[in-house]
Design a protein around this motif. Structure first.
Motif, PDB file in Angstrom:
ATOM      1  N   GLN A 166      -7.393  -2.233  -1.005  1.00  0.00           N
ATOM      2  CA  GLN A 166      -7.285  -1.913   0.412  1.00  0.00           C
ATOM      3  C   GLN A 166      -7.613  -0.442   0.620  1.00  0.00           C
ATOM      4  OE1 GLN A 166      -3.650  -2.968   2.373  1.00  0.00           O
ATOM      5  NE2 GLN A 166      -3.776  -5.135   1.823  1.00  0.00           N
ATOM      6  N   TRP A 186     -10.473   4.301  -0.878  1.00  0.00           N
ATOM      7  CA  TRP A 186     -10.241   2.946  -1.371  1.00  0.00           C
ATOM      8  C   TRP A 186      -9.262   2.966  -2.535  1.00  0.00           C
ATOM      9  CZ3 TRP A 186     -11.076  -1.731   0.417  1.00  0.00           C
ATOM     10  CH2 TRP A 186     -11.030  -2.827  -0.442  1.00  0.00           C
ATOM     11  N   LEU A 194       0.816  -1.199   0.000  1.00  0.00           N
ATOM     12  CA  LEU A 194       0.000   0.000   0.000  1.00  0.00           C
ATOM     13  C   LEU A 194       0.854   1.255   0.000  1.00  0.00           C
ATOM     14  CD1 LEU A 194      -2.798   1.305   0.166  1.00  0.00           C
ATOM     15  CD2 LEU A 194      -2.673   1.089   2.655  1.00  0.00           C
TER      16      LEU A 194
END
Length: 229
Positions: A127, A121, A4
């Protein structure tokens, strides 16, 4: 988590989408976003009848988010008991000139106190890079938009720690355990009418006023004393 951070830090990629899950007090669930997208939901309540696409979707399929969310702004978070705040702007154009979709939902049931979850999002990693929860309150609704405010799940300013008042009247409700009286005739919530004076839940602030003047007893006879020459 490392993936991420890498995707968020990239100079190019799929733009993140803001997702808003709303569940009213009657259990109806709504899923809005700033772009049409399917994603896992946070809250899954009763699906309204108008959400045909979501109702016909398989149980293991992602929820369809309608592109109704125009703006999510005003997020303020405090590391204290101060209430966190946020604002959401939802479109009120879809439908027809007589029955706009959002206005129809507002008339059908109340959105005051509805539970919400807002997420940023990332479609590429599937994620959320940001997520917050709270309850909605309606600020304004017009022909084109509907503005919602938010309050946190726990707001200390909305709870009263002392439900009683400083008064000469008794604060107990007649016949409750605190009152202790079992007769069929209610009192007047005053100390003089209380039949359980030891349980009187009030402040006595009475005093006696004596308006009768008092006269000192003074002798009227004159006394002449002899003086030594």
């Amino acid at each position: 988590m490392g993936g991420l951070v890498q995707i968020v830090g990239a100079r190019s990629g799929v733009a993140p989408v803001c997702l808003l899950d709303v569940v009213r007090t009657n259990g109806d669930a709504f899923h809005w976003a700033n772009a049409a997208i399917t994603a896992p939901n946070v809250y899954d309540g009763n699906v309204p009848a108008w959400a045909a696409l979501q109702a016909n979707a398989p149980a293991n399929w992602h929820t369809f988010y309608y592109p109704w969310l125009l703006l999510a702004d005003g997020f303020h978070f405090y590391r204290s008991m101060q209430a966190d705040t946020a604002e959401f702007l939802v479109q009120n154009i879809s439908g027809n000139s007589l029955q706009r979709d959002t206005s129809q939902l507002l008339r059908a049931a109340s959105f005051e106190g509805a539970l919400f979850a807002c997420r940023v999002w990332n479609p590429q990693l599937q994620q959320a890079s940001f997520e917050c929860h709270g309850r909605l309150t309606v600020i304004n609704a017009n022909e084109t938009t509907c503005q919602f405010g938010s309050v946190p799940l726990f707001d200390s300013s909305s709870y009263d720690g002392n439900p009683y008042e400083y008064s000469e009247s008794c604060q107990w409700n007649y016949g409750e355990p605190g009152c202790g009286d079992t007769t069929a005739t209610p009192c007047s919530n005053s100390y003089t009418t209380c039949r359980q004076p030891k349980r009187f839940f009030g402040v006595l602030n009475t005093f006696q006023v004596n308006l009768q003047p008092s006269v000192a007893n003074i002798s009227t006879s004159s006394v002449e004393r002899r003086r030594m020459v």
